[in-house]
Write a protein that holds these residues in place. Structure first.
Motif, PDB file in Angstrom:
ATOM      1  N   UNK A 146       3.139   7.995   0.914  1.00 20.19           N
ATOM      2  CA  UNK A 146       2.487   8.351   1.550  1.00 20.19           C
ATOM      3  C   UNK A 146       2.413   8.124   3.179  1.00 20.19           C
ATOM      4  N   UNK A 147       3.858   7.330   3.694  1.00 22.66           N
ATOM      5  CA  UNK A 147       3.922   7.319   5.041  1.00 22.66           C
ATOM      6  C   UNK A 147       3.867   8.016   6.100  1.00 22.66           C
ATOM      7  N   UNK A 148       3.064   7.568   7.295  1.00 24.48           N
ATOM      8  CA  UNK A 148       3.892   8.531   8.249  1.00 24.48           C
ATOM      9  C   UNK A 148       5.126   8.596   8.389  1.00 24.48           C
ATOM     10  N   UNK A 162      11.197  -5.335  -2.745  1.00 26.51           N
ATOM     11  CA  UNK A 162      12.063  -4.361  -4.301  1.00 26.51           C
ATOM     12  C   UNK A 162      11.315  -5.365  -5.088  1.00 26.51           C
ATOM     13  N   UNK A 163      11.498  -6.628  -5.448  1.00 25.25           N
ATOM     14  CA  UNK A 163      10.884  -6.649  -6.283  1.00 25.25           C
ATOM     15  C   UNK A 163       9.412  -7.061  -6.532  1.00 25.25           C
ATOM     16  N   UNK A 164       8.050  -7.099  -5.877  1.00 20.35           N
ATOM     17  CA  UNK A 164       7.423  -6.385  -6.486  1.00 20.35           C
ATOM     18  C   UNK A 164       6.681  -4.672  -5.887  1.00 20.35           C
ATOM     19  N   UNK A 179      -0.378  -2.776   2.516  1.00 19.92           N
ATOM     20  CA  UNK A 179       0.177  -2.454   1.899  1.00 19.92           C
ATOM     21  C   UNK A 179       0.205  -1.017   1.289  1.00 19.92           C
ATOM     22  N   UNK A 180       1.596  -0.826   0.665  1.00 17.73           N
ATOM     23  CA  UNK A 180       1.884   1.147   0.577  1.00 17.73           C
ATOM     24  C   UNK A 180       2.800   0.610  -1.312  1.00 17.73           C
ATOM     25  N   UNK A 181       2.041   1.415  -1.732  1.00 21.22           N
ATOM     26  CA  UNK A 181       3.199   0.990  -3.247  1.00 21.22           C
ATOM     27  C   UNK A 181       4.870   1.728  -3.028  1.00 21.22           C
ATOM     28  N   UNK A 182       5.216   1.293  -4.023  1.00 19.02           N
ATOM     29  CA  UNK A 182       7.187   1.632  -4.009  1.00 19.02           C
ATOM     30  C   UNK A 182       7.427   2.202  -4.843  1.00 19.02           C
ATOM     31  N   UNK A 183       8.186   3.005  -5.093  1.00 17.88           N
ATOM     32  CA  UNK A 183       8.654   4.166  -6.489  1.00 17.88           C
ATOM     33  C   UNK A 183       9.327   3.165  -7.145  1.00 17.88           C
ATOM     34  N   UNK A 184       9.400   3.109  -7.676  1.00 17.52           N
ATOM     35  CA  UNK A 184      10.762   2.140  -8.995  1.00 17.52           C
ATOM     36  C   UNK A 184      12.005   2.760  -8.714  1.00 17.52           C
ATOM     37  N   UNK A 185      11.656   4.463  -8.338  1.00 18.25           N
ATOM     38  CA  UNK A 185      12.827   5.477  -8.470  1.00 18.25           C
ATOM     39  C   UNK A 185      13.798   5.358  -7.432  1.00 18.25           C
ATOM     40  N   UNK A 282       3.386  13.670   3.419  1.00 21.89           N
ATOM     41  CA  UNK A 282       1.803  12.865   3.258  1.00 21.89           C
ATOM     42  C   UNK A 282       0.359  13.295   2.489  1.00 21.89           C
ATOM     43  N   UNK A 283       0.243  14.683   2.890  1.00 22.10           N
ATOM     44  CA  UNK A 283      -0.384  15.642   2.596  1.00 22.10           C
ATOM     45  C   UNK A 283       0.357  16.336   1.091  1.00 22.10           C
ATOM     46  N   UNK A 284       1.203  16.023   0.508  1.00 17.77           N
ATOM     47  CA  UNK A 284       2.160  16.403  -0.539  1.00 17.77           C
ATOM     48  C   UNK A 284       1.571  15.041  -1.594  1.00 17.77           C
ATOM     49  N   UNK A 285       2.144  13.745  -1.176  1.00 22.15           N
ATOM     50  CA  UNK A 285       1.448  12.856  -1.880  1.00 22.15           C
ATOM     51  C   UNK A 285       0.540  12.402  -2.137  1.00 22.15           C
ATOM     52  N   UNK A 286      -0.769  12.934  -1.235  1.00 19.83           N
ATOM     53  CA  UNK A 286      -2.219  12.267  -1.704  1.00 19.83           C
ATOM     54  C   UNK A 286      -2.720  13.609  -2.493  1.00 19.83           C
ATOM     55  N   UNK A 287      -2.454  14.470  -2.448  1.00 18.69           N
ATOM     56  CA  UNK A 287      -2.978  15.539  -3.224  1.00 18.69           C
ATOM     57  C   UNK A 287      -2.430  15.703  -5.207  1.00 18.69           C
TER      58      UNK A 287
END
Length: 295
Positions: A146-148, A162-164, A179-185, A282-287
């Motif tokens: 969801x970052x710009x 990457x660890x956290x 802080x934003x989450x980082x997808x494991x994939x 970003x809009x798609x991420x939030x939706x």
């Protein structure tokens, strides 16, 4: 000159605008925009039959006529109109130190609120299927976090954990960190990108090239901080460029046009009829988060 601000060193108006913009810590993009509109305003006024005049010798009639021309003749959008107005107000208030009542009475055009374009999960998958390389990874990162756009491009190595499975976004909108989450994939691909970036950083060090740009004059306090691995760009540009403010040749982050062009090409190839920009990710991420039950 506005009270409380340092005296201007230059005698040329445009250089004074540049000085004050940098004193206010505005972005380079804002600096270029303000200089453009101030120059435009002065040249337009000269074409009205009264010759080249200093803005100090002009007032409300000239500013209002200029804004009316922008709306009626050039038919600019509300956002462009507001940007031109902001540049002129900055000139009078911050550079010339003129804060007259008529400045407050100039109305701003209302921007139309529109529903943002949102892609379905299937469209997102089709879009990424037609992208490759670093632009594909960057687009996936923006969608997954969801970052710009500029937040992703300006990502430093030290802010990726990457660890956290977390990313620290520095000085985001409103000058706030988050802080934003980082997808494991995305972790395996980001680790590969980090190794590629490390090779580029080491090559720059061996070639004794200038370090990367660091904010808030940190390089004055810590002269070598821009050369350290942690401050290097996660998505560095493949070429060197001249810093427009310092004149130093150094490596910048990947330019935004690179991703924008790749995304536009992928949209066409995927056959997506919706208007799509980088911000659409970003809009798609939030939706999609809301659709999956996230509060």
């Amino acid at each position: 000159m506005k009270p409380g601000a340092p005296p201007l060193l230059s005698s040329r108006l445009l250089d004074q605008v540049r000085e004050r913009v940098r004193y206010k810590h505005y972005s380079l993009k804002t600096e270029k925009a303000y200089l453009y509109w101030v120059r435009f305003f002065i040249r337009w006024s000269a074409l009205q039959g009264k010759g080249m005049r200093h803005p100090r010798d002009m007032g409300a009639p000239e500013v209002e006529a200029f804004l009316a021309m922008m709306a009626n003749e050039r038919k600019v959008s509300a956002s462009t109109h507001n940007q031109a107005l902001s540049a002129v107000l900055f000139l009078y208030r911050e550079v010339l130190g003129i804060d007259l009542p008529w400045l407050d009475n100039i109305g701003r055009p209302q921007q139309t609120k529109r529903i943002p374009s949102v892609l379905t999960k299937e469209e997102v998958a089709a879009l990424f299927a037609h992208m490759d390389g670093i632009t594909a990874l960057l687009a996936q990162l923006l969608y997954g976090t969801g970052m710009r756009l500029m937040e992703g491009l300006r990502l430093r190595v030290k802010d990726l954990d990457c660890d956290r499975r977390a990313i620290i976004v520095r000085e985001a909108k409103g000058n706030k960190d988050r802080v934003v989450m980082l997808p494991q994939s995305l972790v395996p691909a980001l680790r590969v990108q980090m190794r590629v970036t490390r090779s580029q950083w080491e090559a720059d060090r061996q070639a004794q090239r200038g370090g990367v740009e660091v904010p808030h004059a940190l390089d004055a306090k810590y002269p070598k901080v821009g050369y350290t691995w942690g401050w290097f760009w996660m998505f560095p540009s493949p070429t060197l460029s001249i810093d427009p403010r310092s004149g130093v040749e150094r490596r910048h982050h990947l330019f935004e046009e690179r991703l924008q062009r790749a995304l536009k090409t992928a949209v066409t190839r995927a056959g997506i009829a919706k208007p799509v920009s980088v911000h659409t990710l970003r809009h798609s991420f939030a939706t999609h988060l809301l659709q999956s039950g996230t509060d």
